[in-house]
Design a protein around this motif. Structure first.
Motif, PDB file in Angstrom:
ATOM      1  N   UNK A  23       0.845  -1.186   0.000  1.00 49.04           N
ATOM      2  CA  UNK A  23       0.000   0.000   0.000  1.00 49.04           C
ATOM      3  C   UNK A  23       0.884   1.241   0.000  1.00 49.04           C
ATOM      4  N   UNK A  24       0.614   2.124  -0.968  1.00 50.11           N
ATOM      5  CA  UNK A  24       1.378   3.366  -1.099  1.00 50.11           C
ATOM      6  C   UNK A  24       0.441   4.500  -1.463  1.00 50.11           C
ATOM      7  N   UNK A  25       1.007   5.708  -1.504  1.00 51.46           N
ATOM      8  CA  UNK A  25       0.238   6.856  -1.964  1.00 51.46           C
ATOM      9  C   UNK A  25      -0.119   6.663  -3.431  1.00 51.46           C
ATOM     10  N   UNK A  26      -1.295   7.102  -3.811  1.00 48.15           N
ATOM     11  CA  UNK A  26      -1.806   6.930  -5.169  1.00 48.15           C
ATOM     12  C   UNK A  26      -0.834   7.474  -6.216  1.00 48.15           C
ATOM     13  N   UNK A  27      -0.202   8.587  -5.951  1.00 48.61           N
ATOM     14  CA  UNK A  27       0.713   9.234  -6.902  1.00 48.61           C
ATOM     15  C   UNK A  27       1.998   8.431  -7.137  1.00 48.61           C
ATOM     16  N   UNK A  28       2.328   7.505  -6.265  1.00 49.52           N
ATOM     17  CA  UNK A  28       3.544   6.712  -6.406  1.00 49.52           C
ATOM     18  C   UNK A  28       3.346   5.484  -7.287  1.00 49.52           C
ATOM     19  N   UNK A  29       2.109   5.216  -7.696  1.00 47.69           N
ATOM     20  CA  UNK A  29       1.795   4.045  -8.496  1.00 47.69           C
ATOM     21  C   UNK A  29       1.310   4.447  -9.878  1.00 47.69           C
ATOM     22  N   UNK A  30       1.372   3.510 -10.816  1.00 49.44           N
ATOM     23  CA  UNK A  30       0.910   3.728 -12.183  1.00 49.44           C
ATOM     24  C   UNK A  30      -0.488   3.118 -12.291  1.00 49.44           C
ATOM     25  N   UNK A  31      -1.443   3.881 -12.833  1.00 50.38           N
ATOM     26  CA  UNK A  31      -2.811   3.389 -12.966  1.00 50.38           C
ATOM     27  C   UNK A  31      -3.009   2.774 -14.343  1.00 50.38           C
ATOM     28  N   UNK A  32      -3.643   1.619 -14.355  1.00 46.51           N
ATOM     29  CA  UNK A  32      -4.053   0.951 -15.584  1.00 46.51           C
ATOM     30  C   UNK A  32      -5.573   0.952 -15.552  1.00 46.51           C
ATOM     31  N   UNK A  44      -2.713  10.289 -16.001  1.00 43.52           N
ATOM     32  CA  UNK A  44      -3.341  11.330 -15.192  1.00 43.52           C
ATOM     33  C   UNK A  44      -3.977  10.772 -13.938  1.00 43.52           C
ATOM     34  N   UNK A  45      -4.359   9.495 -13.965  1.00 40.94           N
ATOM     35  CA  UNK A  45      -5.023   8.880 -12.823  1.00 40.94           C
ATOM     36  C   UNK A  45      -6.482   9.275 -12.707  1.00 40.94           C
ATOM     37  N   UNK A  53      -3.781  -0.418  -9.856  1.00 40.31           N
ATOM     38  CA  UNK A  53      -2.521   0.285  -9.667  1.00 40.31           C
ATOM     39  C   UNK A  53      -1.359  -0.691  -9.549  1.00 40.31           C
ATOM     40  N   UNK A  54      -0.204  -0.294 -10.150  1.00 44.66           N
ATOM     41  CA  UNK A  54       0.996  -1.126 -10.137  1.00 44.66           C
ATOM     42  C   UNK A  54       2.202  -0.221  -9.911  1.00 44.66           C
ATOM     43  N   UNK A  55       3.204  -0.725  -9.159  1.00 49.45           N
ATOM     44  CA  UNK A  55       4.480  -0.021  -8.990  1.00 49.45           C
ATOM     45  C   UNK A  55       5.129   0.223 -10.341  1.00 49.45           C
ATOM     46  N   UNK A  56       5.996   1.176 -10.409  1.00 45.55           N
ATOM     47  CA  UNK A  56       6.775   1.409 -11.622  1.00 45.55           C
ATOM     48  C   UNK A  56       8.049   0.557 -11.572  1.00 45.55           C
ATOM     49  N   UNK A  57       7.883  -0.727 -11.292  1.00 45.26           N
ATOM     50  CA  UNK A  57       8.986  -1.685 -11.240  1.00 45.26           C
ATOM     51  C   UNK A  57       8.643  -2.878 -12.116  1.00 45.26           C
ATOM     52  N   UNK A  58       9.607  -3.351 -12.874  1.00 43.59           N
ATOM     53  CA  UNK A  58       9.364  -4.471 -13.785  1.00 43.59           C
ATOM     54  C   UNK A  58       8.900  -5.724 -13.047  1.00 43.59           C
ATOM     55  N   UNK A  59       9.460  -5.993 -11.886  1.00 45.52           N
ATOM     56  CA  UNK A  59       9.080  -7.193 -11.145  1.00 45.52           C
ATOM     57  C   UNK A  59       7.596  -7.164 -10.753  1.00 45.52           C
ATOM     58  N   UNK A  60       7.095  -6.006 -10.366  1.00 45.03           N
ATOM     59  CA  UNK A  60       5.670  -5.889 -10.022  1.00 45.03           C
ATOM     60  C   UNK A  60       4.798  -6.069 -11.257  1.00 45.03           C
ATOM     61  N   UNK A  61       5.216  -5.517 -12.390  1.00 49.00           N
ATOM     62  CA  UNK A  61       4.444  -5.658 -13.626  1.00 49.00           C
ATOM     63  C   UNK A  61       4.410  -7.108 -14.085  1.00 49.00           C
ATOM     64  N   UNK A  67      -1.871 -12.447 -13.925  1.00 53.04           N
ATOM     65  CA  UNK A  67      -3.283 -12.682 -13.657  1.00 53.04           C
ATOM     66  C   UNK A  67      -3.912 -11.707 -12.693  1.00 53.04           C
ATOM     67  N   UNK A  68      -3.121 -11.122 -11.812  1.00 54.06           N
ATOM     68  CA  UNK A  68      -3.683 -10.225 -10.804  1.00 54.06           C
ATOM     69  C   UNK A  68      -4.269  -8.965 -11.431  1.00 54.06           C
ATOM     70  N   UNK A  69      -3.643  -8.469 -12.482  1.00 49.31           N
ATOM     71  CA  UNK A  69      -4.136  -7.258 -13.132  1.00 49.31           C
ATOM     72  C   UNK A  69      -5.478  -7.521 -13.813  1.00 49.31           C
ATOM     73  N   UNK A  70      -5.582  -8.616 -14.533  1.00 50.16           N
ATOM     74  CA  UNK A  70      -6.837  -8.969 -15.197  1.00 50.16           C
ATOM     75  C   UNK A  70      -7.944  -9.170 -14.165  1.00 50.16           C
ATOM     76  N   UNK A  71      -7.610  -9.786 -13.043  1.00 46.48           N
ATOM     77  CA  UNK A  71      -8.596 -10.009 -11.979  1.00 46.48           C
ATOM     78  C   UNK A  71      -9.057  -8.677 -11.386  1.00 46.48           C
ATOM     79  N   UNK A  72      -8.115  -7.765 -11.141  1.00 48.80           N
ATOM     80  CA  UNK A  72      -8.449  -6.462 -10.564  1.00 48.80           C
ATOM     81  C   UNK A  72      -9.301  -5.635 -11.522  1.00 48.80           C
ATOM     82  N   UNK A  73      -9.054  -5.768 -12.815  1.00 47.13           N
ATOM     83  CA  UNK A  73      -9.822  -5.023 -13.807  1.00 47.13           C
ATOM     84  C   UNK A  73     -11.115  -5.735 -14.199  1.00 47.13           C
TER      85      UNK A  73
END
Length: 114
Positions: A23-32, A44-45, A53-61, A67-73
């Motif tokens: 969990x981080x501040x909204x501005x620290x993450x990338x919105x999909x 723009x968010x 939301x995903x970190x701006x790190x390759x490992x998180x992406x 599957x987690x991104x598709x599930x969240x969306x």
């Protein structure tokens, strides 16, 4: 009654990275965002549609795209969407400078105190 003095603390929206669950501040993450045109990045968010939301790190992406991104969306990622997101992820650093892998898993601060 006495008046409260001091400065008011501004509310900072918190969001969870779907890759590492930190969990981080909204501005620290990338919105999909999922739109009628498909899944796309939302710098723009504020774009209309279901977001994740995903970190701006390759490992998180990499973890999020498994599957987690598709599930969240609440959608299936098309091949075109997946390629677009993987191309973005390929430009990202593997890990931020000064950050260990334990910080990404949320296990920092668990050292034993003497």
């Amino acid at each position: 009654m006495t008046k409260k003095t001091g400065q008011r603390v501004k509310h900072v929206p918190q969001r969870t990275c779907v890759g590492c669950r930190q969990v981080l501040a909204k501005r620290e993450l990338v919105r999909v965002v999922r739109t009628a045109q498909g899944v796309r990045l939302d710098p723009t968010g504020k774009a209309a549609g279901r977001g994740a939301y995903v970190h701006a790190l390759r490992s998180c992406w990499e973890r999020a795209l498994k599957g987690a991104l598709a599930h969240a969306l609440k959608t299936e990622l098309s091949d075109e969407d997946r390629e677009q997101l993987m191309a973005y992820a390929a430009q990202l650093p593997q890990e931020e400078a000064g950050e260990s892998s334990t910080a990404l898993t949320g296990q920092q601060g668990n050292e034993m105190m003497p």
